[in-house]
Design a protein around this motif. Structure first.
Motif, PDB file in Angstrom:
ATOM      1  N   HIS A  94       0.643  -1.315   0.147  1.00 14.06           N
ATOM      2  CA  HIS A  94      -0.152   0.069   0.080  1.00 14.06           C
ATOM      3  C   HIS A  94       0.872   1.337  -0.155  1.00 14.06           C
ATOM      4  O   HIS A  94       0.626   2.250  -0.471  1.00 14.06           O
ATOM      5  CB  HIS A  94      -1.088   0.088   1.154  1.00 14.06           C
ATOM      6  CG  HIS A  94      -2.377  -0.797   0.909  1.00 14.06           C
ATOM      7  ND1 HIS A  94      -3.246  -0.150   0.324  1.00 14.06           N
ATOM      8  CD2 HIS A  94      -2.368  -1.923   0.943  1.00 14.06           C
ATOM      9  CE1 HIS A  94      -4.291  -0.967   0.267  1.00 14.06           C
ATOM     10  NE2 HIS A  94      -3.831  -2.482   0.766  1.00 14.06           N
ATOM     11  N   ASN A  97       2.022   2.022  -3.400  1.00 17.53           N
ATOM     12  CA  ASN A  97       0.871   2.264  -4.284  1.00 17.53           C
ATOM     13  C   ASN A  97       1.041   0.917  -5.213  1.00 17.53           C
ATOM     14  O   ASN A  97       0.226   0.904  -6.454  1.00 17.53           O
ATOM     15  CB  ASN A  97       0.802   3.361  -5.276  1.00 17.53           C
ATOM     16  CG  ASN A  97       0.254   4.560  -4.591  1.00 17.53           C
ATOM     17  OD1 ASN A  97      -0.975   4.509  -4.088  1.00 17.53           O
ATOM     18  ND2 ASN A  97       0.677   5.697  -4.499  1.00 17.53           N
ATOM     19  N   PHE A  98       1.383  -0.220  -4.765  1.00 16.38           N
ATOM     20  CA  PHE A  98       1.325  -1.367  -5.539  1.00 16.38           C
ATOM     21  C   PHE A  98       0.034  -2.042  -5.605  1.00 16.38           C
ATOM     22  O   PHE A  98      -0.642  -2.110  -4.274  1.00 16.38           O
ATOM     23  CB  PHE A  98       2.198  -2.544  -4.814  1.00 16.38           C
ATOM     24  CG  PHE A  98       2.419  -3.544  -5.709  1.00 16.38           C
ATOM     25  CD1 PHE A  98       3.388  -3.855  -6.890  1.00 16.38           C
ATOM     26  CD2 PHE A  98       1.593  -4.788  -5.789  1.00 16.38           C
ATOM     27  CE1 PHE A  98       3.431  -4.932  -7.862  1.00 16.38           C
ATOM     28  CE2 PHE A  98       1.426  -5.820  -6.416  1.00 16.38           C
ATOM     29  CZ  PHE A  98       2.496  -6.043  -7.337  1.00 16.38           C
ATOM     30  N   ASP A  99      -0.602  -2.228  -6.569  1.00 14.09           N
ATOM     31  CA  ASP A  99      -1.883  -2.715  -6.506  1.00 14.09           C
ATOM     32  C   ASP A  99      -2.249  -4.052  -6.373  1.00 14.09           C
ATOM     33  O   ASP A  99      -2.361  -5.177  -7.146  1.00 14.09           O
ATOM     34  CB  ASP A  99      -2.573  -2.369  -8.169  1.00 14.09           C
ATOM     35  CG  ASP A  99      -3.937  -2.802  -8.351  1.00 14.09           C
ATOM     36  OD1 ASP A  99      -4.671  -2.769  -7.304  1.00 14.09           O
ATOM     37  OD2 ASP A  99      -4.557  -3.097  -9.414  1.00 14.09           O
ATOM     38  N   GLN A 101      -3.872  -7.600  -5.433  1.00 17.85           N
ATOM     39  CA  GLN A 101      -4.903  -8.257  -5.935  1.00 17.85           C
ATOM     40  C   GLN A 101      -5.087  -9.588  -5.086  1.00 17.85           C
ATOM     41  O   GLN A 101      -4.417 -10.006  -4.149  1.00 17.85           O
ATOM     42  CB  GLN A 101      -4.835  -8.784  -7.262  1.00 17.85           C
ATOM     43  CG  GLN A 101      -4.803  -7.474  -8.262  1.00 17.85           C
ATOM     44  CD  GLN A 101      -4.529  -7.868  -9.569  1.00 17.85           C
ATOM     45  OE1 GLN A 101      -4.969  -9.138 -10.128  1.00 17.85           O
ATOM     46  NE2 GLN A 101      -4.101  -7.084 -10.604  1.00 17.85           N
ATOM     47  N   LYS A 231      -4.174  -9.157   1.223  1.00 22.00           N
ATOM     48  CA  LYS A 231      -4.872  -7.707   1.216  1.00 22.00           C
ATOM     49  C   LYS A 231      -6.095  -8.158   2.189  1.00 22.00           C
ATOM     50  O   LYS A 231      -7.137  -8.790   1.958  1.00 22.00           O
ATOM     51  CB  LYS A 231      -5.269  -7.486   0.072  1.00 22.00           C
ATOM     52  CG  LYS A 231      -6.041  -6.308  -0.364  1.00 22.00           C
ATOM     53  CD  LYS A 231      -6.301  -5.834  -1.606  1.00 22.00           C
ATOM     54  CE  LYS A 231      -7.171  -4.681  -1.909  1.00 22.00           C
ATOM     55  NZ  LYS A 231      -7.514  -4.413  -3.409  1.00 22.00           N
ATOM     56  N   LYS A 259      -4.208   4.117   4.131  1.00 27.10           N
ATOM     57  CA  LYS A 259      -4.883   3.547   2.958  1.00 27.10           C
ATOM     58  C   LYS A 259      -5.821   2.497   3.232  1.00 27.10           C
ATOM     59  O   LYS A 259      -7.110   2.367   2.879  1.00 27.10           O
ATOM     60  CB  LYS A 259      -4.106   3.379   1.739  1.00 27.10           C
ATOM     61  CG  LYS A 259      -3.881   4.880   0.973  1.00 27.10           C
ATOM     62  CD  LYS A 259      -3.356   4.591  -0.284  1.00 27.10           C
ATOM     63  CE  LYS A 259      -1.905   4.451  -0.269  1.00 27.10           C
ATOM     64  NZ  LYS A 259      -1.323   4.583  -1.744  1.00 27.10           N
TER      65      LYS A 259
END
Lengths: 402, 402
Positions: A94, A97-99, A101, A231, A259
């Motif tokens: 986070h 900003n790594f997305d 999944q 996540k 976040k």
């Protein structure tokens, strides 16, 4: 207070709350004058806030438990850290900003130094500069190949990186490979639960290949992994408290944490001054501000009493700029204690001051560990109750029952 | 302490406990001398009790939560207010001895004033006298007709009344129609759960007819309803604590609350003197006495610091009469704070003093918010623990375990 009990009490208010989190703020007295870092610091503005407000000391997790940065912060934001557990891997993802999944397994990596017997001699590879770390991450990214698994290696800051494994059937129930001490070998990847046996073998391949690739890269000739995690899906600050919240934190991990709670992580600079400027620029857009000061903890972890004291003194000078914004509630505390004398996080209660236009002042006139003992919040109160108290002081809660 | 844990420890004793509950006792300091109502009051007798006893501050529900009168009282009597929730309607019914039956839905009503645009301009219709309210209740009772529903409208005190709806298929899961603020219209009757859709329509008919009937009755030209509720079935004070308990309270709602816990609500007069006389008259019949002082809260809600202080000073003068009865335990506290400065209930901790023949005195010599911070009960202890402590001091508890 549990979120479902709080929810019916939430009400709209045009009020603003600041949580100024001085990471690792609590300390222990040094010999020469029997004062802690906070007690020794010249901080007239914080002392005025303390004398106008209510003080105490909070326990982030439980008496005697030393919190990591994640649990310490979650507690202060009212999320029970025993219920809401997150690994460092997810925080790291986070923060940059790594997305991430669903199904991804993330871990926080350190470049480290090992000797010819594979013994760790420096867990942080001499804190190699970020530029060097970026290069090493690129080398790992290009050269590591694991069948059926997509591997992501991303630099975080200095010696820190993020590892993400993507593929079917992965589990985060893995032991750290970081031995947490020098003089020991990196630990073998090991499953904590049987569903993670396959993932443990994947991690073994990653570590094995990384060691070969890095063998000529002294002092960064090995990697340590910790905080394997996936996540989570948690209620947001908006859902729990009805506040529109912003995080102002120079360090990626703390933006990442914020976040996870649905806070808006604002872009900011490296210095405290930058953070306060960011606060001022976005003052009208949000009603809850988390401002994070990292260096109190860093200097504590370095064992540097004098420098930690100086960080506190620097923060103090920004208090007038903060008050000039006319906030309704100011909370100053930390996520845990980091006594310079121990050069590590500790279990000691964390000083708190809560200032508001409607607080009941107590007799505390100095913001310090021992002064706060006689504060009206008590010497050992649960950090998770702090957020409810802040909402009350911001007149954002209706009364409970008739 | 949970009742099932306490039950095996209960033992008979020829001892008497008084809980003197000064409603809304806690306050905030005024500017002129930085003293709260309690700190400013001349109350030598309460101060002697404090110096002979143990002091502290209690939290009725949770840090930061502002309790209504019901939850605040339940907590002090050891009933967890999050577990034992009751609506104002039921409290009102008990307070005036209305024989509420299973399936009845009760609500607390206010006569109020609305302007020509239906905006509420006074939530209490100028606090119309009880005689006027009795007449208006009679008019509503005679003229409201709702098919299949028996309607009861009963005066409580001043502008307050009780509404009871009796019939098949009723539910109390309804939102209040009281907007809790002037400058707003009364809220439409609305179901909180689908099982209450039918009841919401019944309430709509009641409010609609009431508005027409009252249109020429200024200032009491409308009604507001809140606290829709049904009769609960709770363990009694006798079952939980083995005490024969009596309530002495001038105001109906507090007698109602006491009766829900199986207390015997004694007839008494309007003044504090009347209440103390009632206490003396019934001293031999009971072993637990709840004495309720309403006006500390009323004057706090009026925002009248000076008058709230005077009520405290008046109560103080009755302490010698109370001590002359030779009680074993005296607890003095409130159900919540009502700072005059806020003119409302608040979340601030509530001062407590517990005096007994076997307490361990601390260093507190004044009964005040800031003096109590350093008391031996602590600055933030859970109100629900108070009753167990009182029983212990009354030698009504055996030891736990061998």
């Amino acid at each position: 207070m549990e979120f479902h009990l709080l929810k019916p009490l939430l009400k709209e208010a045009n009020t603003k709350i600041i949580f100024l989190i001085m990471d690792g703020i609590g300390g222990l007295p040094r010999k020469q004058d029997n004062k802690t870092e906070l007690e020794a610091a010249f901080k007239p503005n914080l002392d005025v806030l303390a004398s106008e407000g209510t003080c105490g000391l909070q326990i982030p997790v439980k008496m005697g438990i030393t919190p990591g940065s994640g649990p310490g912060h979650l507690a202060v934001f009212g999320y029970d850290p025993i219920v809401y557990q997150v690994g460092r891997g997810v925080l790291a993802a986070h923060g940059i900003n790594f997305d991430l999944q669903q199904g991804d397994v993330a871990a926080r990596g350190n470049f480290c130094t090992i000797d010819s017997n594979d013994i760790v001699t420096d867990r942080r590879a001499g804190r190699i500069p970020t530029e060097k770390s970026i290069e090493l991450c690129r080398i790992l990214q290009e050269n590591i190949h694991i069948p059926h698994i997509e591997v992501f290696v991303r630099n975080e800051k200095e010696h820190r990186f993020l590892l993400v494994l993507r593929g079917d059937g992965l589990s985060s129930h893995l032991h750290d490979t970081d031995p947490q001490d020098i003089g020991k070998k990196p630990l073998e990847p090991r499953a904590l639960q049987s569903d993670a046996e396959y993932t443990a073998r994947i991690v073994y391949q990653f570590v094995d290949q990384a060691k070969k690739i890095l063998k000529d890269q002294l002092p960064a000739n090995m990697v340590l992994l910790r905080g394997f995690s996936v996540k989570p899906s948690w209620p947001t600050m908006k859902e729990c408290y009805g506040v529109k919240s912003a995080a102002i934190a120079a360090y990626p991990m703390y933006r990442g944490l914020a976040k996870l709670l649905g806070m808006h992580a604002l872009d900011t600079g490296e210095t405290i001054s930058d953070e306060i400027t960011t606060l001022k620029q976005h003052w009208k857009e949000f009603d809850f501000f988390y401002v994070h000061i990292k260096k109190t903890d860093s200097r504590g972890e370095d064992g540097n009493f004098e420098e930690k004291k100086k960080v506190i003194e620097e923060v103090d000078q920004f208090i007038p700029r903060l008050r000039a914004l006319n906030p309704d509630v100011i909370v100053v505390t930390g996520d845990h204690s980091t006594p310079s004398e121990m050069a590590a996080h500790s279990w000691h209660p964390v000083p708190v001051l809560l200032w508001s236009k409607h607080c009941r002042p107590d007799n505390v006139v100095q913001f310090g560990e021992r002064a706060c003992i006689t504060g009206s919040l008590g010497p050992q109160f649960p950090a998770v109750d702090l957020m409810t108290l802040a909402l009350a002081n911001a007149k954002r809660l209706d009364k409970f029952g008739a």
